[in-house]
Design a protein around this motif. Structure first.
Motif, PDB file in Angstrom:
ATOM      1  N   GLN A 116     -46.072  57.594  -5.571  1.00  0.00           N
ATOM      2  CA  GLN A 116     -46.711  58.664  -5.275  1.00  0.00           C
ATOM      3  C   GLN A 116     -46.358  60.035  -5.700  1.00  0.00           C
ATOM      4  N   ARG A 117     -45.134  60.260  -4.933  1.00  0.00           N
ATOM      5  CA  ARG A 117     -44.472  61.539  -5.350  1.00  0.00           C
ATOM      6  C   ARG A 117     -43.636  61.562  -6.612  1.00  0.00           C
ATOM      7  N   ILE A 118     -43.693  60.668  -7.249  1.00  0.00           N
ATOM      8  CA  ILE A 118     -43.038  60.828  -8.912  1.00  0.00           C
ATOM      9  C   ILE A 118     -44.529  61.387  -9.459  1.00  0.00           C
ATOM     10  N   ARG A 119     -45.553  60.782  -9.089  1.00  0.00           N
ATOM     11  CA  ARG A 119     -46.712  61.104  -9.949  1.00  0.00           C
ATOM     12  C   ARG A 119     -47.193  62.521  -9.772  1.00  0.00           C
ATOM     13  N   GLU A 120     -47.089  63.006  -8.290  1.00  0.00           N
ATOM     14  CA  GLU A 120     -47.388  64.403  -7.781  1.00  0.00           C
ATOM     15  C   GLU A 120     -46.430  65.305  -8.687  1.00  0.00           C
ATOM     16  N   ALA A 121     -45.012  64.978  -8.651  1.00  0.00           N
ATOM     17  CA  ALA A 121     -43.895  65.861  -9.349  1.00  0.00           C
ATOM     18  C   ALA A 121     -44.255  66.019 -10.813  1.00  0.00           C
ATOM     19  N   GLU A 122     -44.690  64.879 -11.250  1.00  0.00           N
ATOM     20  CA  GLU A 122     -45.005  65.129 -12.758  1.00  0.00           C
ATOM     21  C   GLU A 122     -45.944  65.781 -13.019  1.00  0.00           C
TER      22      GLU A 122
END
Length: 365
Positions: A116-122
Motif C-alpha cells: 500500500q505504501r509503495i502504491r501511495e508513493a508511486e
C-alpha cells in the motif's frame, strides 16, 4: 520478521524513495489493529519493531493505580513494581504480551502495508510530476473510449480527454498518438487524475511556444489568444526587440512554422496579428484579414466602431459573425462594424475623410 525484512525495507527506501522509518511506523500501527482483531482484545497495546534485527514485540500498556477496576487497562502499584521498581502511581506500565504465532500475522500485515505504501508513493510521484505540467502540452496514445471520454496513455498514468474537449475535426482511434493540453491535475483517493483538452486556447499558445524559438526565449510574447477550436483562431503577438518582427517570427520561412501548427490542429485557420497599445491599431489588426479604414474608440463603453470598405464588410464580420467575434475576444473590446456607405448615411462621415489604416497581420488557412 528478520534481518532479511529490514534489508528489504532498506532496498525499497533506495529504489522507491520511501523512508524505512515511515514504513516501520506504518507497520507498527497496522500490527496494533491486527493484534486486537485477531486476539479479540480491547487492551491498549504498543508494537515495537527493532530497526536492526526486525524482531517484533507487543506490549500491553496499563495505568498504575491503587485499586484495579479493569485489569485490561490497569495494574496495581505492587504488581507494576515487580516489573520495574521505578514505576509510580499514574505511570504507564508496559508488559510484553507477544503471542507465539504473531510472526505469521506480522508477515501478512507487512506485505499489505508495504504494498500500500509503495502504491501511495508511486501515486505521489506521478502527481508531483504532472502537477508541474498543468497548463502544458503532453503526447499520449489513445487507449479506449466510452460514451463520454477518450482515455489517453501518458506512460505512467491514464489521462481523461472528454469528448466535449475534442475539436470537430478530431477523429481518433485506438493506438493513435494525440497531443493535448493539461487543463487540471487532481490528487484523488484512486490516484492522480489528469484532464486533457484539444479545444483550450492554451493548446494553441503552447504549440507556438514549441514551434517559435523567439517565443520560447521570451523575445516575442503572446499577448492574447482567441479560439473557436477546429475552425479559426486569432493570436496577438508583441516583440520586446524592435529588430525582431513578431508576426514574421511566428509565420516562419515560407510559412513553415505556422503551417506545422495548422497541420496539428487539423486545418484550423490562424490569424497572427501584431499587438499594439493603441486600441485603434490593435482592433484594426485583430479584424484581419479584412482591411479597415477607421476605428473610433468609445472608452467609457469599451466599444470600438470600425469602418471598412463596402466590399470588405462581409469579410470583416466573417461567416456567422466569426471574424468579428474572435476579434472582440482577442482585444477585449466590443466591436461594431460599419461599411463606408453605412457610416456616411448614419454618421455623415464622407468617404473622402476615410483612409485605410496600416494593419500588420497574417492569416493562414
Amino acid at each position: 520478521m528478520s534481518m532479511d525484512f529490514i534489508e528489504a525495507l532498506s532496498e525499497i527506501e533506495r529504489e522507491k524513495g520511501i523512508s524505512k522509518d515511515i514504513l516501520i511506523e506504518a507497520l507498527e500501527a497496522a500490527l496494533i489493529s491486527s493484534y486486537k482483531r485477531n486476539f479479540n482484545t480491547a487492551q491498549n497495546v504498543r508494537v515495537d519493531i527493532n530497526r536492526f534485527t526486525g524482531v517484533i514485540k507487543v506490549y500491553a500498556r496499563k495505568t498504575v493505580v491503587d485499586e484495579v477496576f479493569d485489569p485490561r487497562l490497569e495494574i496495581s502499584v505492587e504488581a507494576s513494581r515487580e516489573l520495574n521498581p521505578h514505576y509510580q502511581l499514574d505511570d504507564i506500565a508496559e508488559i510484553e504480551v507477544t503471542p507465539r504465532d504473531f510472526g505469521r500475522i506480522a508477515a501478512q500485515t507487512a506485505k499489505q502495508v508495504v504494498t500500500q505504501r509503495i502504491r501511495e508513493a508511486e501515486r505521489g510521484l506521478i502527481y508531483n510530476a504532472f502537477i508541474d505540467k498543468e497548463e502544458d502540452i503532453v503526447n499520449g496514445i489513445v487507449q479506449r473510449q466510452d460514451v463520454r471520454n477518450l482515455f489517453i496513455d501518458l506512460g505512467k498514468v491514464e489521462a481523461v480527454l472528454p469528448l466535449t474537449e475534442l475539436m470537430p475535426t478530431d477523429k481518433f482511434k485506438h493506438g493513435d498518438r494525440v497531443k493535448s493540453f493539461i487543463t487540471k491535475v487532481e490528487n484523488t483517493t484512486k490516484g492522480p487524475q489528469i484532464f486533457l483538452s484539444r479545444t483550450h486556447p492554451g493548446l494553441l499558445k503552447r504549440l507556438f511556444e514549441l514551434e517559435v524559438p523567439e517565443i520560447y526565449d521570451g523575445v516575442v510574447e503572446i499577448r492574447s489568444v482567441a479560439r473557436e477550436a477546429g475552425f479559426r483562431s486569432k493570436i496577438a503577438v508583441h516583440s520586446r526587440n524592435d529588430e525582431v518582427d513578431p508576426v514574421g517570427s511566428c509565420v516562419g520561412q515560407k510559412g513553415m512554422r505556422v503551417q506545422m501548427i495548422v497541420t496539428e490542429l487539423k486545418g484550423e485557420k490562424i490569424d497572427i496579428v501584431r499587438w499594439s497599445d493603441s486600441v485603434e491599431e490593435y482592433v484594426a489588426n485583430a479584424l484581419s484579414p479584412s482591411k479597415v479604414l477607421e476605428v473610433i474608440v468609445y472608452e467609457q463603453e469599451k466599444m470600438a466602431r470600425v469602418i471598412v470598405p463596402d466590399y470588405q464588410l462581409s469579410l470583416a464580420i466573417g461567416i456567422k459573425g466569426q471574424n468579428a467575434r474572435l476579434a472582440a475576444k482577442l482585444t477585449g473590446w466590443k466591436i461594431d462594424i460599419k461599411s463606408e456607405t453605412q457610416a456616411e448615411q448614419e454618421y455623415g462621415r464622407p468617404k473622402s475623410a476615410m483612409s485605410t489604416m496600416h494593419q500588420d497581420s497574417v492569416s493562414v488557412d
